[in-house]
Design a protein around this motif. Structure first.
Motif, PDB file in Angstrom:
ATOM      1  N   ASN A 141       0.811  -1.222   0.000  1.00 27.59           N
ATOM      2  CA  ASN A 141       0.000   0.000   0.000  1.00 27.59           C
ATOM      3  C   ASN A 141       0.841   1.268   0.000  1.00 27.59           C
ATOM      4  N   ASP A 142       2.113   1.180   0.437  1.00 27.72           N
ATOM      5  CA  ASP A 142       3.018   2.328   0.322  1.00 27.72           C
ATOM      6  C   ASP A 142       3.653   2.291  -1.061  1.00 27.72           C
ATOM      7  N   VAL A 143       2.942   2.852  -2.026  1.00 27.48           N
ATOM      8  CA  VAL A 143       3.358   2.675  -3.420  1.00 27.48           C
ATOM      9  C   VAL A 143       4.658   3.403  -3.703  1.00 27.48           C
ATOM     10  N   ASP A 144       4.713   4.707  -3.295  1.00 30.79           N
ATOM     11  CA  ASP A 144       5.925   5.451  -3.609  1.00 30.79           C
ATOM     12  C   ASP A 144       7.127   4.910  -2.836  1.00 30.79           C
ATOM     13  N   GLY A 145       6.916   4.425  -1.589  1.00 31.99           N
ATOM     14  CA  GLY A 145       8.015   3.821  -0.837  1.00 31.99           C
ATOM     15  C   GLY A 145       8.484   2.528  -1.474  1.00 31.99           C
ATOM     16  N   CYS A 146       7.552   1.751  -1.948  1.00 31.48           N
ATOM     17  CA  CYS A 146       7.905   0.500  -2.628  1.00 31.48           C
ATOM     18  C   CYS A 146       8.701   0.783  -3.901  1.00 31.48           C
ATOM     19  N   LEU A 147       8.210   1.785  -4.645  1.00 32.41           N
ATOM     20  CA  LEU A 147       8.927   2.161  -5.866  1.00 32.41           C
ATOM     21  C   LEU A 147      10.337   2.642  -5.553  1.00 32.41           C
ATOM     22  N   LEU A 148      10.443   3.423  -4.481  1.00 29.54           N
ATOM     23  CA  LEU A 148      11.766   3.939  -4.095  1.00 29.54           C
ATOM     24  C   LEU A 148      12.710   2.796  -3.755  1.00 29.54           C
ATOM     25  N   ARG A 149      12.270   1.845  -2.968  1.00 30.65           N
ATOM     26  CA  ARG A 149      13.160   0.763  -2.585  1.00 30.65           C
ATOM     27  C   ARG A 149      13.555  -0.092  -3.771  1.00 30.65           C
ATOM     28  N   ILE A 150      12.624  -0.331  -4.682  1.00 30.60           N
ATOM     29  CA  ILE A 150      12.941  -1.161  -5.855  1.00 30.60           C
ATOM     30  C   ILE A 150      13.963  -0.462  -6.735  1.00 30.60           C
ATOM     31  N   LEU A 151      13.725   0.831  -6.989  1.00 32.14           N
ATOM     32  CA  LEU A 151      14.659   1.568  -7.845  1.00 32.14           C
ATOM     33  C   LEU A 151      16.031   1.687  -7.205  1.00 32.14           C
ATOM     34  N   GLU A 152      15.996   1.979  -5.873  1.00 27.93           N
ATOM     35  CA  GLU A 152      17.279   2.233  -5.204  1.00 27.93           C
ATOM     36  C   GLU A 152      18.095   0.963  -4.995  1.00 27.93           C
ATOM     37  N   LEU A 153      17.436  -0.112  -4.636  1.00 25.87           N
ATOM     38  CA  LEU A 153      18.165  -1.322  -4.264  1.00 25.87           C
ATOM     39  C   LEU A 153      18.244  -2.341  -5.385  1.00 25.87           C
ATOM     40  N   ALA A 154      17.365  -2.277  -6.355  1.00 20.92           N
ATOM     41  CA  ALA A 154      17.352  -3.296  -7.409  1.00 20.92           C
ATOM     42  C   ALA A 154      17.869  -2.749  -8.738  1.00 20.92           C
ATOM     43  N   TYR A 155      17.240  -1.684  -9.196  1.00 20.01           N
ATOM     44  CA  TYR A 155      17.549  -1.216 -10.538  1.00 20.01           C
ATOM     45  C   TYR A 155      18.766  -0.291 -10.582  1.00 20.01           C
ATOM     46  N   ALA A 156      18.907   0.587  -9.572  1.00 17.77           N
ATOM     47  CA  ALA A 156      20.033   1.524  -9.612  1.00 17.77           C
ATOM     48  C   ALA A 156      21.389   0.808  -9.658  1.00 17.77           C
ATOM     49  N   PRO A 157      21.656  -0.199  -8.823  1.00 19.30           N
ATOM     50  CA  PRO A 157      22.955  -0.892  -8.947  1.00 19.30           C
ATOM     51  C   PRO A 157      23.145  -1.552 -10.308  1.00 19.30           C
ATOM     52  N   VAL A 158      22.064  -2.076 -10.872  1.00 16.41           N
ATOM     53  CA  VAL A 158      22.185  -2.718 -12.190  1.00 16.41           C
ATOM     54  C   VAL A 158      22.579  -1.691 -13.232  1.00 16.41           C
ATOM     55  N   PHE A 159      21.917  -0.539 -13.202  1.00  9.56           N
ATOM     56  CA  PHE A 159      22.219   0.506 -14.181  1.00  9.56           C
ATOM     57  C   PHE A 159      23.637   1.019 -14.020  1.00  9.56           C
ATOM     58  N   ARG A 160      24.068   1.186 -12.760  1.00  4.61           N
ATOM     59  CA  ARG A 160      25.413   1.736 -12.548  1.00  4.61           C
ATOM     60  C   ARG A 160      26.504   0.742 -12.952  1.00  4.61           C
ATOM     61  N   ASN A 161      26.236  -0.553 -12.823  1.00  8.11           N
ATOM     62  CA  ASN A 161      27.246  -1.570 -13.144  1.00  8.11           C
ATOM     63  C   ASN A 161      27.125  -2.093 -14.572  1.00  8.11           C
ATOM     64  N   HIS A 162      26.236  -1.517 -15.351  1.00  8.48           N
ATOM     65  CA  HIS A 162      26.082  -1.950 -16.735  1.00  8.48           C
ATOM     66  C   HIS A 162      27.277  -1.448 -17.544  1.00  8.48           C
ATOM     67  N   THR A 163      27.970  -2.363 -18.236  1.00  7.72           N
ATOM     68  CA  THR A 163      29.233  -2.028 -18.912  1.00  7.72           C
ATOM     69  C   THR A 163      29.073  -1.781 -20.400  1.00  7.72           C
TER      70      THR A 163
END
Length: 877
Positions: A141-163
């Motif tokens: 139910n915390d949609v923006d918090g859920c989105l924040l955690r997914i982007l910060e912990l899941a997608y952001a590291p993937v994007f930063r480590n993409h070679t």
């Protein structure tokens, strides 16, 4: 793609589970396992592969408190349908009423968390490529918090480590991503009332000894620090509690500083964390232009936290008195707590390091004003008041008004006294700001009191007493009663409108809509006032005396409770007292006009005195009626009328005494006692043979007037008293003698001169019995009852003899007439008859006539004998 097309061709024959969008999750009842197997034969999935894909979906589903035993066959059938129908892009799994459910879309009912699976249109899965072509995840139910955690912990590291990306593109993308995460972090935690600084996840992953100073990386951190500065500055500038259209009270101020301390403490704790310090260290080592404002903001944050802690310490002193306010049940008790609270605020003003500014102290007093208003508002039950409890409304509003006035008085007194003792501290606060709401609230209280008074006046709504409907006398009474009913009906409609539409506006000083409503109400009530005032004037046009005026005022008494009508009511009360004055003037003039006249049935002096006493008692009754009407309001004319009454009463008492004195002087002559020496009876000089009562007429008048004056409270003195003491005896003798005279004169008046000669002996015998009253007995001597009884006996006897004589004489005359009218011969046949028949008829008729004449004769002799028997005693003498 052939399999995809085949699937599309079969979509028309396979049931569509769209009803899950309506919250009905019983697809298993509509789609049996047999129909799924039938549909499976026309698709590319083997039954075993389909079951493996279903198990993958089950393993990839992440829900709170998920248990494998919660899966039901209906839910699994929906998952199979989603796999078998490539045209359905989305599958969602969630708990609905503690039952795990699935649907081909989003549920319409609120849920706590949900797992979703999304694919491209017409995408056919295989067990090996399922994870490559499906997008899945879990949100709550915390949609923006859920989105924040997914982007910060899941997608952001993937994007930063993409070679495979170019460095320039990667840097631009990561910068934009950090900017987005900065805003998303600030927005998410700001909604929770917190200020959280965003730290890129990459900073947490970089070892502290290997921190590099890549210009692009530092530039990216600078952009983050700029947003930090904005967040911190916004937090630091939030120093006052601003709540529009609400009553901010002392407890709210204390809670605000607690909240501010907690937020600042959380901010300082974040600033001391290793990750944040690492960024600050990078910026300082790289000589960033932003590090100076960051250091200043850090210092200011620490200073503001200490300031908040100090304010909390001082404001906490006010919490116990405020808690006592919550426990009070009357504005009177609240007024007793105000001096302590004001002294504590003054103590904060003089001792606090940070709360010693006049604007802050003004705010505290304003919060105290709001607390008083809130307490009084809670005490005033508008539902109860507008439902008919007008007296309760007046009482509680007056208590609240007194509380507000007491508060202002205590504040002014303490401000003045503190100014005397501490000349260095000038108590020059903004009183307009402090008492603005209090003055507005007092005005609203006056409006409620006005409504309550109108409820009593116009609606007869009074819980303390039952006000009857006005009832007027006279021919115009029904018309007046109809007017009062119309006024009452109109007011009740207005009151209902207030209760329905404006109840929430009356005591809320922040809502100015009440001013428009109260103007409408006042215009309506003003028209009612004018109607009632005209009614009062019309009623008193038909009033004729004081009693009717008092009754009319009593009927309209409840109208006087309203101040605008009270003036008219007081004018009518004044008219009543003036009418009483007119009654006194009229009585005075009437007595003056009839000073030489008197009633025929009352002697002159007594008549005057009785007239004075009657008017005194009548005016006294009116005065007492007015004085006993305690409900009548006081007017200046009342004292004037009462004084005038006292003067008039004294004047009438004086005139009554004057009449008594004149009577005493007139009747108290030396020859008064000689008037009783006259004989009881005397022969009439005008009518020969008749008797007259020989009493002096003035004696009767004296006795009558003495009796009246005695009843009026005067003392009968002198010779008159001796006569007055014999009043009963004289009255008895007078009446007895008068009765003897009447009886004797009635007998003689009924006899002619010849009959008087016939009755001479009887008359002379009666005269001998009456003679003592003519020649011996007087009114002043002792009179025996035997004489009166003897006289009455002989007059009665003479009357009886005369009555017998009159009746006998009358009957003898009537018998003689009948004898004369009786025929001696009477023939009933015509023509010639035999002599024997004629002789027989004649003999029979003469015999009958002789019997009749003999009867008349016997009657006459009996009457003569009766008369003879009455005269026999006299004849024997």
């Amino acid at each position: 793609m052939a399999s995809s097309g085949a699937t599309e061709e079969n979509e028309t024959s396979f049931p569509t589970p769209d009803f899950f969008h309506d919250g009905e999750h019983d697809i298993g009842n509509q789609e049996s396992n047999e129909s799924i197997r039938t549909y499976l034969s026309s698709t590319v999935y083997a039954e075993e592969e389909l079951e493996n894909l279903v198990e993958m979906v089950q393993r990839m589903t992440l829900l709170y408190s998920l248990n494998h035993s919660d899966w039901s066959e209906n839910t699994l059938n929906i998952i199979r349908i989603w796999l078998l129908k490539p045209s359905k892009p989305m599958l969602t799994v969630f708990y609905d009423s503690n039952m795990i459910t699935a649907c081909l879309g989003f549920p319409v009912a609120p849920i706590f968390d949900i797992s979703y699976f999304v694919r491209s249109p017409n995408q056919i899965f295989t067990c090996d490529s399922f994870h490559d072509y499906v997008n899945f995840g879990t949100i709550h139910n915390d949609v923006d918090g859920c989105l924040l955690r997914i982007l910060e912990l899941a997608y952001a590291p993937v994007f930063r480590n993409h070679t495979e990306w170019d460095d320039n593109i990667k840097q631009r993308f990561c910068k934009a991503l950090d900017k987005f995460l900065v805003y998303l972090t600030g927005m998410h935690f700001k909604m929770s009332g917190m200020t959280v600084l965003y730290v890129p996840y990459i900073v947490r992953q970089i070892p502290r000894e290997n921190i590099s100073y890549d210009p692009e990386f530092v530039k990216n951190l600078e952009s983050i620090s700029v947003f930090w500065a904005t967040q911190i500055r916004t937090l630091l500038n939030d120093k006052t509690l601003n709540v529009p259209n609400e009553f901010v009270v002392l407890e709210d101020e204390y809670e605000f500083w607690l909240y501010r301390f907690e937020v600042l403490q959380a901010l300082n704790t974040q600033l001391e964390q290793v990750d944040v310090q690492s960024i600050i260290k990078i910026l300082r080592n790289s000589h960033s232009v932003y590090i100076k404002q960051i250091d200043e903001l850090i210092y200011e944050s620490n200073y503001e936290m200490e300031k908040a802690m100090s304010n909390i310490k001082f404001l906490h002193l006010l919490m116990d008195p405020c808690a006592e306010i919550n426990l009070t049940d009357s504005p009177i008790v609240l007024s007793q707590l105000l001096p302590k609270i004001i002294n504590l605020i003054h103590f904060i003003w003089t001792n606090s390091e940070h709360y010693n500014r006049r604007d802050l102290i003004t705010g505290l007093f304003r919060d105290l004003s709001n607390r008083i208003i809130r307490f009084c508002t809670e005490m005033i039950n508008l539902d109860k008041i507008l439902s008919g409890s007008s007296r309760f409304g007046i009482k509680v509003c007056n208590l609240s008004l007194n509380c507000c006035l007491t508060y202002k008085g205590i504040y002014s007194f303490m401000a003045k006294e503190n100014g005397k003792f501490d000349s260095n501290l000038s108590w020059n606060l903004d009183n307009a700001m402090i008492f603005n709401h209090v003055d507005a609230f007092m005005e609203r209280l006056n409006d409620v009191i006005d409504i309550c008074e109108s409820m009593i006046v116009f609606g007869r709504l009074d819980e303390a007493e039952s006000i009857p409907k006005p009832q007027f006398g006279g021919t115009t009474g029904p018309e007046f009663e109809k007017t009062t009913e119309q006024v009452e009906t109109q007011f009740l409609a207005t009151l209902t409108a207030l209760n329905t539409d404006s109840k929430e506006l009356i005591l809320n000083v922040h809502k100015n809509d009440w001013y428009e409503e109260v103007l409408k109400y006042r215009r309506t009530v003003r028209s009612m006032d004018e109607t009632v005032q005209r009614l009062m004037s019309n009623v008193f046009l038909n009033v004729c005396n004081v009693e009717e005026a008092i009754e009319s005022l009593n009927v309209m008494l409840f109208y006087s409770y309203r101040s605008s009508i009270r003036k008219s009511y007081l004018r009518q009360v004044t008219e009543v007292w003036l009418l009483f004055c007119n009654e006194m003037d009229s009585a005075s003039h009437s007595l003056m006009d009839r000073s030489k006249l008197h009633e025929t049935w009352v002697p002159y002096y007594a008549s005057r005195a009785i007239g004075y006493r009657i008017n005194i008692e009548r005016l006294t009754w009116l005065r007492n009626r007015l004085n006993s009407s305690e409900w009548l309001p006081n007017v200046s004319e009342a004292l004037i009328a009462l004084n005038k009454f006292e003067n008039l009463r004294k004047e009438l008492d004086k005139e009554m005494r004057k009449s008594y004195d004149e009577w005493q002087k007139n009747c108290c002559s030396p020859a008064l006692n000689q008037k009783l020496d006259r004989f009881l009876l005397a022969r009439s000089k005008k009518k020969k043979g008749l008797l007259e009562c020989n009493i002096d007429p003035s004696i009767l008048t004296i006795c009558q007037q003495a009796q009246h004056f005695s009843r009026l409270g005067f003392t009968v003195l002198g010779p008159v008293r001796k006569i007055f003491e014999k009043q009963d005896t004289l009255r008895f003798v007078y009446n007895s003698v008068l009765q003897v005279c009447l009886d004797y004169n009635h007998i003689l008046a009924a006899l002619s001169e010849q009959e008087r000669k016939f009755f001479r002996s009887l008359i002379q015998a009666c005269d001998r019995k009456i003679a003592p009253g003519v020649f011996k007995l007087s009114y002043g001597g002792d009179l025996s009852d035997a004489y009166i009884a003897d006289c009455a006996k002989h007059t009665t006897k003479l009357q009886e003899t005369m009555d017998i004589y009159k009746r006998a004489n009358k009957n003898i005359a009537r018998a003689c007439e009948k004898i004369c009218n009786t025929p001696m011969l009477k023939f009933t046949f015509t023509g010639a008859v035999a002599i024997s028949i004629f002789e027989s008829h004649l003999s029979n008729y003469i015999r009958r006539v002789s019997n009749v004449l003999r009867g008349f004769y016997n009657t006459i002799t009996d009457l003569l004998f009766a008369v003879f028997m009455k005269f026999q005693p006299v004849i024997d003498d």
